[in-house]
Design a protein around this motif. Structure first.
Motif, short mmCIF file in Angstrom:
data_model
loop_
_atom_site.label_atom_id
_atom_site.label_comp_id
_atom_site.label_asym_id
_atom_site.label_seq_id
_atom_site.Cartn_x
_atom_site.Cartn_y
_atom_site.Cartn_z
N MET A 166 0.84 -1.20 0.00
CA MET A 166 0.00 0.00 0.00
C MET A 166 0.87 1.26 0.00
O MET A 166 1.66 1.47 0.93
CB MET A 166 -0.88 0.02 1.25
CG MET A 166 -1.62 -1.27 1.52
SD MET A 166 -2.76 -1.75 0.24
CE MET A 166 -4.23 -0.91 0.76
N ALA A 194 0.15 4.73 0.71
CA ALA A 194 -0.98 5.50 1.24
C ALA A 194 -0.57 6.95 1.48
O ALA A 194 -0.62 7.77 0.57
CB ALA A 194 -1.51 4.82 2.49
N GLY A 202 -5.57 7.48 7.33
CA GLY A 202 -4.48 7.08 6.43
C GLY A 202 -4.76 5.79 5.68
O GLY A 202 -3.84 5.18 5.12
N TYR A 203 -6.03 5.36 5.66
CA TYR A 203 -6.39 4.17 4.87
C TYR A 203 -6.83 4.57 3.47
O TYR A 203 -7.45 5.63 3.29
CB TYR A 203 -7.51 3.38 5.56
CG TYR A 203 -6.98 2.49 6.66
CD1 TYR A 203 -6.55 1.19 6.39
CD2 TYR A 203 -6.87 2.98 7.95
CE1 TYR A 203 -6.03 0.40 7.40
CE2 TYR A 203 -6.35 2.19 8.96
CZ TYR A 203 -5.93 0.90 8.68
OH TYR A 203 -5.40 0.12 9.67
N ILE A 204 -6.54 3.69 2.52
CA ILE A 204 -6.92 3.96 1.13
C ILE A 204 -8.38 3.52 0.93
O ILE A 204 -8.77 2.44 1.36
CB ILE A 204 -5.99 3.19 0.16
CG1 ILE A 204 -4.56 3.75 0.27
CG2 ILE A 204 -6.50 3.27 -1.27
CD1 ILE A 204 -3.51 2.98 -0.54
N GLY A 235 -8.32 -2.63 3.04
CA GLY A 235 -8.14 -2.73 4.50
C GLY A 235 -6.67 -2.70 4.86
O GLY A 235 -5.84 -2.16 4.11
N ASP A 236 -6.34 -3.28 6.01
CA ASP A 236 -4.95 -3.29 6.47
C ASP A 236 -4.24 -4.48 5.83
O ASP A 236 -4.53 -5.64 6.13
CB ASP A 236 -4.92 -3.41 8.00
CG ASP A 236 -3.50 -3.26 8.52
OD1 ASP A 236 -3.24 -2.30 9.26
OD2 ASP A 236 -2.63 -4.10 8.18
N ALA A 237 -3.31 -4.18 4.93
CA ALA A 237 -2.67 -5.24 4.15
C ALA A 237 -1.92 -6.22 5.07
O ALA A 237 -2.01 -7.44 4.88
CB ALA A 237 -1.73 -4.63 3.11
N GLY A 238 -1.19 -5.69 6.06
CA GLY A 238 -0.43 -6.56 6.96
C GLY A 238 -1.35 -7.51 7.70
O GLY A 238 -1.11 -8.73 7.77
#
Ligand code: URA
Length: 209
Positions: A133, A135, A192-194, A199-202
């Motif tokens: 990401m 972002a 700060g999310y796209i 969602g949260d890639a990690g």
């Protein structure tokens, strides 16, 4: 300004759609990311330098081309960048791998480095920085800044998803670094999310949520 390469191959777009779905399991998310990373590696390595070597076919001697995979360093921004490594290494198995760990200082919001391990002779190598990401761009900017201290031959940045804010920030800080992405989404949210994003890639790669 650096170039932005949008990888719009139907296979890439199809797999990305499957990954975005909130009901994709951790195992299918990880598998799709691996497949997608291999496909993106084709595009990213398109202009890799080649050399001629002499080989023997069963019939005669000929001069043929090879790449020097050892000159390539894949640099993963921890931790989500690790999700891209395996797929890329399946296509360029000779590549070296570096890791860079950064966290965001809660007070200053700047990126602080906590881990940095690279192969030797970086001045002879071409670097591909990977992070799913792009972002705010803060980690990407800090990682590239740090890597430039090592005077590599070239640096490219590869992500799955980005947004206008991330592209603008990285281009402003490092106009010489081309960006490769499978999608440019609408915007960043206030955390700060796209959006619409994935969602949260990690968390989605490692099943930590
Ligand atoms: N990092 C993520 O994992 N997801 C985003 O949407 C933005 C940054």
């Amino acid at each position: 300004m650096s170039q932005v390469h949008l990888i719009d191959h139907p296979l890439v777009q199809h797999k990305l759609t499957l990954m975005r779905r909130k009901d994709a399991s951790t195992s299918s998310f990880r598998r799709l990311l691996g497949e997608l990373s291999s496909l993106m590696a084709y595009e990213v390595t398109r202009d890799m330098p080649m050399q001629d070597i002499e080989i023997e076919t069963p019939l005669e001697t000929m001069t043929s081309k090879v790449i020097d995979g050892k000159k390539l360093v894949l640099v993963s921004i921890l931790r989500a960048g690790n999700g891209i490594l395996e797929g890329m290494l399946s296509v360029v198995p000779g590549a070296r791998v570096g890791h860079i760990g950064l966290y965001r200082d809660p007070k200053t919001l700047t990126a602080i480095e906590y881990y940095f391990k690279m192969p030797g002779d970086m001045q002879d190598r071409d670097i591909v920085v990977v992070d799913p990401m792009l972002a705010t761009g803060n980690s990407a900017i800090a990682a590239v800044e740090r890597l430039k201290e090592m005077n590599p031959r070239s640096i490219k940045f590869v992500c799955l998803l980005t947004c206008p804010e991330g592209i603008g920030a990285l281009q402003a800080a490092h106009p010489d670094v081309p960006i490769y992405t499978a999608a440019i989404d609408r915007q960043l949210d206030s955390h700060g999310y796209i959006l619409p994003g994935l969602g949260d890639a990690g968390d989605r790669i490692f099943g930590t949520k």
